[in-house]
Structure formats: C-alpha cells, structure tokens
Design an enzyme around this catalytic site. Structure first.
Site, PDB file in Angstrom:
ATOM      1  N   ASP A 156      56.527 -14.101 -14.150  1.00 10.75           N
ATOM      2  CA  ASP A 156      56.575 -12.651 -13.929  1.00 10.75           C
ATOM      3  C   ASP A 156      57.685 -11.988 -14.729  1.00 10.75           C
ATOM      4  O   ASP A 156      58.179 -10.921 -14.350  1.00 10.75           O
ATOM      5  CB  ASP A 156      56.786 -12.368 -12.435  1.00 10.75           C
ATOM      6  CG  ASP A 156      58.097 -12.955 -11.926  1.00 10.75           C
ATOM      7  OD1 ASP A 156      58.427 -14.103 -12.291  1.00 10.75           O
ATOM      8  OD2 ASP A 156      58.803 -12.269 -11.162  1.00 10.75           O
ATOM      9  N   LYS A 186      56.623 -10.801  -5.013  1.00  8.33           N
ATOM     10  CA  LYS A 186      58.028 -11.175  -5.162  1.00  8.33           C
ATOM     11  C   LYS A 186      58.886  -9.927  -5.326  1.00  8.33           C
ATOM     12  O   LYS A 186      58.468  -8.970  -5.992  1.00  8.33           O
ATOM     13  CB  LYS A 186      58.198 -12.068  -6.386  1.00  8.33           C
ATOM     14  CG  LYS A 186      59.661 -12.421  -6.681  1.00  8.33           C
ATOM     15  CD  LYS A 186      59.841 -13.145  -7.994  1.00  8.33           C
ATOM     16  CE  LYS A 186      60.784 -12.371  -8.889  1.00  8.33           C
ATOM     17  NZ  LYS A 186      61.162 -13.102 -10.112  1.00  8.33           N
ATOM     18  N   GLU A 206      63.632 -12.785  -1.992  1.00 11.13           N
ATOM     19  CA  GLU A 206      64.533 -13.446  -2.948  1.00 11.13           C
ATOM     20  C   GLU A 206      65.901 -12.774  -3.019  1.00 11.13           C
ATOM     21  O   GLU A 206      66.088 -11.800  -3.749  1.00 11.13           O
ATOM     22  CB  GLU A 206      63.903 -13.458  -4.361  1.00 11.13           C
ATOM     23  CG  GLU A 206      64.821 -14.113  -5.392  1.00 11.13           C
ATOM     24  CD  GLU A 206      64.241 -14.202  -6.806  1.00 11.13           C
ATOM     25  OE1 GLU A 206      63.112 -13.722  -7.032  1.00 11.13           O
ATOM     26  OE2 GLU A 206      64.932 -14.746  -7.677  1.00 11.13           O
ATOM     27  N   GLU A 261      68.945 -13.507  -4.621  1.00 13.25           N
ATOM     28  CA  GLU A 261      69.563 -14.459  -5.549  1.00 13.25           C
ATOM     29  C   GLU A 261      71.061 -14.233  -5.667  1.00 13.25           C
ATOM     30  O   GLU A 261      71.513 -13.149  -6.029  1.00 13.25           O
ATOM     31  CB  GLU A 261      68.941 -14.359  -6.956  1.00 13.25           C
ATOM     32  CG  GLU A 261      69.721 -15.252  -7.946  1.00 13.25           C
ATOM     33  CD  GLU A 261      69.113 -15.396  -9.337  1.00 13.25           C
ATOM     34  OE1 GLU A 261      68.119 -14.714  -9.648  1.00 13.25           O
ATOM     35  OE2 GLU A 261      69.665 -16.210 -10.113  1.00 13.25           O
ATOM     36  N   LYS A 310      62.976 -17.299  -1.296  1.00 15.30           N
ATOM     37  CA  LYS A 310      63.308 -17.818  -2.628  1.00 15.30           C
ATOM     38  C   LYS A 310      64.807 -17.688  -2.846  1.00 15.30           C
ATOM     39  O   LYS A 310      65.298 -16.661  -3.329  1.00 15.30           O
ATOM     40  CB  LYS A 310      62.530 -17.037  -3.701  1.00 15.30           C
ATOM     41  CG  LYS A 310      62.822 -17.484  -5.126  1.00 15.30           C
ATOM     42  CD  LYS A 310      61.763 -17.004  -6.101  1.00 15.30           C
ATOM     43  CE  LYS A 310      62.134 -17.313  -7.523  1.00 15.30           C
ATOM     44  NZ  LYS A 310      61.009 -17.192  -8.456  1.00 15.30           N
ATOM     45  N   SER A 330      60.137 -22.517  -7.260  1.00 11.60           N
ATOM     46  CA  SER A 330      59.503 -21.315  -7.804  1.00 11.60           C
ATOM     47  C   SER A 330      60.268 -21.023  -9.088  1.00 11.60           C
ATOM     48  O   SER A 330      61.084 -20.115  -9.151  1.00 11.60           O
ATOM     49  CB  SER A 330      59.608 -20.143  -6.826  1.00 11.60           C
ATOM     50  OG  SER A 330      59.078 -18.970  -7.431  1.00 11.60           O
ATOM     51  N   TYR A 378      66.040 -10.244 -14.660  1.00 12.97           N
ATOM     52  CA  TYR A 378      64.719 -10.828 -14.738  1.00 12.97           C
ATOM     53  C   TYR A 378      63.658  -9.833 -15.175  1.00 12.97           C
ATOM     54  O   TYR A 378      63.774  -8.694 -14.911  1.00 12.97           O
ATOM     55  CB  TYR A 378      64.303 -11.479 -13.418  1.00 12.97           C
ATOM     56  CG  TYR A 378      63.592 -12.767 -13.674  1.00 12.97           C
ATOM     57  CD1 TYR A 378      62.199 -12.824 -13.607  1.00 12.97           C
ATOM     58  CD2 TYR A 378      64.279 -13.886 -14.097  1.00 12.97           C
ATOM     59  CE1 TYR A 378      61.537 -13.992 -13.903  1.00 12.97           C
ATOM     60  CE2 TYR A 378      63.620 -15.047 -14.388  1.00 12.97           C
ATOM     61  CZ  TYR A 378      62.252 -15.109 -14.285  1.00 12.97           C
ATOM     62  OH  TYR A 378      61.609 -16.256 -14.586  1.00 12.97           O
TER      63      TYR A 378
HETATM   64  P1  13P Z   1      64.397 -18.826 -12.803  1.00 14.45           P
HETATM   65  O1  13P Z   1      63.745 -20.060 -12.221  1.00 14.45           O
HETATM   66  O2  13P Z   1      64.275 -18.729 -14.288  1.00 14.45           O
HETATM   67  O3  13P Z   1      65.784 -18.599 -12.276  1.00 14.45           O
HETATM   68  O4  13P Z   1      63.585 -17.567 -12.298  1.00 14.45           O
HETATM   69  C1  13P Z   1      62.792 -17.582 -11.208  1.00 14.45           C
HETATM   70  C2  13P Z   1      62.580 -16.172 -10.779  1.00 14.45           C
HETATM   71  O5  13P Z   1      61.475 -15.761 -10.546  1.00 14.45           O
HETATM   72  C3  13P Z   1      63.761 -15.309 -10.604  1.00 14.45           C
HETATM   73  O6  13P Z   1      63.408 -14.100 -10.038  1.00 14.45           O
END
Ligand code: 13P
Length: 396
Positions: free
Chosen positions: A67, A180, A221, A223, A263, A334, A396
């Site tokens: 994505d 996502k 997610e 992160e 995630k 993922s 991203y």
């Molecule tokens: P990476 O596995 O490259 O960190 O990315 C996964 C993803 O979808 C981040 O939003």
C-alpha cells in the site's frame, strides 16, 4: 508531561492513599452513566468481521503490505532506476500479485493503495478480483498521511476521518474486506508526549469504529519509529504505554476487538543504540509488552518490519513465536519492505527479470510463513536479504 520512566514508588503506596483514590474514583463513576452499551454491531456483523480477521491470520499466513503511496513508491523505484509512473507501479504490483501458487499458503491478505484497487492485469482482470480468486483477503489503506501536532517536538497525528464512512462503503463494494490506518509515534528524551499518545489512540479508535460499521476489519497500527539511541527497555516501556492507551480508546469507542488486527512495531532498541540485543531478547521484550496490554480477544498481531532487513524480520518473528510465554493471539507479519526489497532489486523494471523478482518475493513469503509458525531456520543473511532497510523518520 512526558512518558519517560516509571516513578519507583508505584507499588508501595500507603493503604490510606489507595483508599482515598478509590473513594474519588467511586464518586466519578456515579456521575457517569455506564450502565450499558447501545448495540453498535449485530451478531451477523460481528461474525463477518471475526471471520475476515481469522482468514487473514490463519496458521502460516500473514499480510503483504503493498500500500505504498505514490510518493513512497518513488522511494522504492528510484534506487532501481525505474521511473515512478502509474504504469510502472502497475507492472511491479502485477508481478507480485501473479506470483505462483506457493504464495497462497503464505499470504492471507494484501493491502492495496487506492490506485492499486482500480488497476488491472495485462489481460484486464482487476487486481482485486485476482487476489480474491486466490482466496486472499483484499485490504486498503484509508488514512491520508501524517500532519504535525502543533506545539509538540515534531510529533504528528494522522488525518483521513472526513468522509471515511462513505469511502469504506465504496471500498467494501469494490472488494476490500479490511483496512489499514497508520499512526506514528517517536521516542526521544521528550517524546512521545501524552498528547501524541492520546490523540493517536483516539483517532485510531474512531477509524476502527467507522470501518466496522461498514463491514471492514480495521488494522490498528500505532507505529513507534526505530529512530534514536534508546535501549530495548525504553522501547518496551513506551510500547506498553502506547498500546495501553490504544486499547483504552478502542474500548471507549465500543470497537469489537475480535474483528480487529493490531499492527505494532516489534520492541527493538533504537537504530543508533550502541547495545545490540539478541533475537530472543527482542522476542521476550515484544511478547511481554503485548501480554501486558493487548486483550486476548484481539484476533491477530501482524508486525510491521520497520526498516529491519528481510532476514532480521523473519528471524525476529520466528523468535517471537518461540518465546516461552503464553501467547493468546496469532503472531504474524504485515511486511512492506521486508517482503519486497529483494524482489525490487531483482526486477529493476525489466520484463525479463519478472520471474526472478517473483521468486525473491516467494522466498521471503515462505520464510515469514514458517516464522509465523515458529519453524523458520535461518540460512544466514545473503547479500540482499541481510541489508538494512532503515530510513530515518520513515513515511509510508
Ligand atoms: P514496513 O514493513 O516496510 O515497515 O511497512 C509496513 C507498513 O505497512 C507500514 O505502514
């Protein structure tokens, strides 16, 4: 206020103080009506959501994150000398999505970018139909990227709630069954701030609620970036605080946890931390943080690779699945970069390299499928697979 460390006396409050706190809490509860939940989802809706989530993380399966936004695709294609055009992005993704049947037992879901959902193979089959016909669940990135949170030290929130319900309804009609949304948090001496933690938890919960109303399983997610020189303990502490806030917000928003996937980042030391930790230490820190904060009702945890090399990401996932603690959720991948880096360098935009590129992708898919079962035996990191995929302040 900053989430930097626990003040030591947390376990030794005097009982009189505890009693006083309880009285205050009791008075607060009386003032709020918390008698029942107005039904958000019917039994049938819940059943559908849980079944979608379970299919994605069935044993030995994980997610291909394909994505990348148009800008991120530029960052993947430039280094291999390929122009970032719609047609080149289509050709590259076609090569992944048409990889042979070995893919079907490893990949439970594919996350698309908006453009990809409406692209076709050379023979005119839509990518969505192609993936669905392979019994793989189609997902879609629905966030609209990060924007600054003014007054913080470079922290962000994620936008994309406006019109989200309408977009989800359309995506569902067009074949997507999961979505996502990525929130980003940073570790430094002054971050993450309580504001960033609270704001991102709330926006993730609001997104998740809207998805579920439209029959779409939300991947939540939050992160935490690997940038910084912090140690493993610090990352574990921050991960616990962030996840605890996320699950409080999901509860507040009446999100049906069985119909969600998480995630998260793996718990690792910062990229410039001088201390190196073993895969087992990373696994123990990761599973410990999850056990302390993620309810067992959550169907699956699908880690992002976050700039780890392909091999590291497989070995760490394998160690996580072999961690000697009870693990009530599926623990799988993922991955974006850690599934695609070797494939991209094998492809270089050439038709004649497509088979070799698909083969590289299948190699990583199979390695991670085994790792999701705790059965991956590393053959050591070869040239491309061992290369760090770290990018500072990754978008991203
Ligand atoms: P990476 O596995 O490259 O960190 O990315 C996964 C993803 O979808 C981040 O939003």
């Amino acid at each position: 206020s900053f989430v930097t460390f626990t003040y030591p006396p947390s376990l030794t409050e005097k009982s009189s103080e505890v009693a006083m706190l309880k009285t205050i809490q009791g008075q607060k509860n009386e003032a709020t009506t918390m008698t029942h939940q107005y039904p958000a989802l019917t039994a049938e809706q819940k059943k559908e959501l849980q079944e979608i989530a379970q299919r994605i993380v069935a044993p030995g399966k994980g997610i291909l994150a394909a994505d990348e936004s148009t800008g991120s695709m530029g960052k993947r294609l430039n280094p291999i000398g390929v122009e970032n055009t719609e047609e080149n992005r289509r050709r590259y993704r076609q090569l992944l999505f048409t990889a042979d049947e070995r893919m079907d037992s490893c990949i439970g879901g594919v996350i698309f970018f908006h453009e990809t959902l409406y692209q076709n193979t050379d023979d005119g089959t839509s990518f969505a139909k192609l993936i669905k016909d392979r019994d793989i669940v189609v997902g879609i990135k629905v966030d609209k990227g990060v924007v600054p949170l003014a007054g913080t030290n470079g922290e962000t929130t994620t936008q994309g709630l406006d019109g989200l319900s309408e977009r989800c309804a359309q995506y569902k009609k067009d074949g997507a069954d999961f979505a996502k949304w990525r929130s980003v948090l940073k570790i430094s001496d002054t971050t993450p701030s309580e504001l960033a933690i609270f704001e991102n938890a709330n926006v993730l919960a609001r997104y998740a609620s809207i998805c579920q109303q439209n029959g779409i399983v939300p991947i939540v997610e939050p992160e935490i970036l690997p940038d910084g020189d912090h140690d493993l303990k610090r990352c574990q502490y921050v991960t616990e605080k962030v996840l605890a806030a996320v699950y409080k917000a999901l509860s507040d928003h009446h999100v049906y946890l069985e119909g969600t996937l998480l995630k998260p980042n793996m718990v690792t030391a910062g990229h410039s931390c001088p201390t190196k930790y073993s895969n087992e230490e990373i696994a123990m820190a990761t599973v410990t943080a999850l056990r302390r904060t993620v309810p067992p009702a959550v169907t699956g945890v699908t880690f992002l690779s976050g700039g780890q090399s392909e091999e590291e990401a497989s070995v760490n996932l394998n160690a996580i699945n072999n961690c000697p603690l009870a693990k009530p959720w599926a623990l799988t991948f993922s991955y974006g970069r850690a599934l695609q880096a070797s494939a991209l360098s094998a492809w270089r935009g050439e038709l004649s390299n497509e088979k070799a590129a698909a083969e590289e992708f299948l190699k990583r898919a199979q390695a991670n499928s085994l790792a999701a079962l705790g059965k991956y035996e590393s053959a050591g990191s070869g040239a491309a697979a061992g290369q760090s995929l770290y990018v500072a302040n990754h978008a991203y």
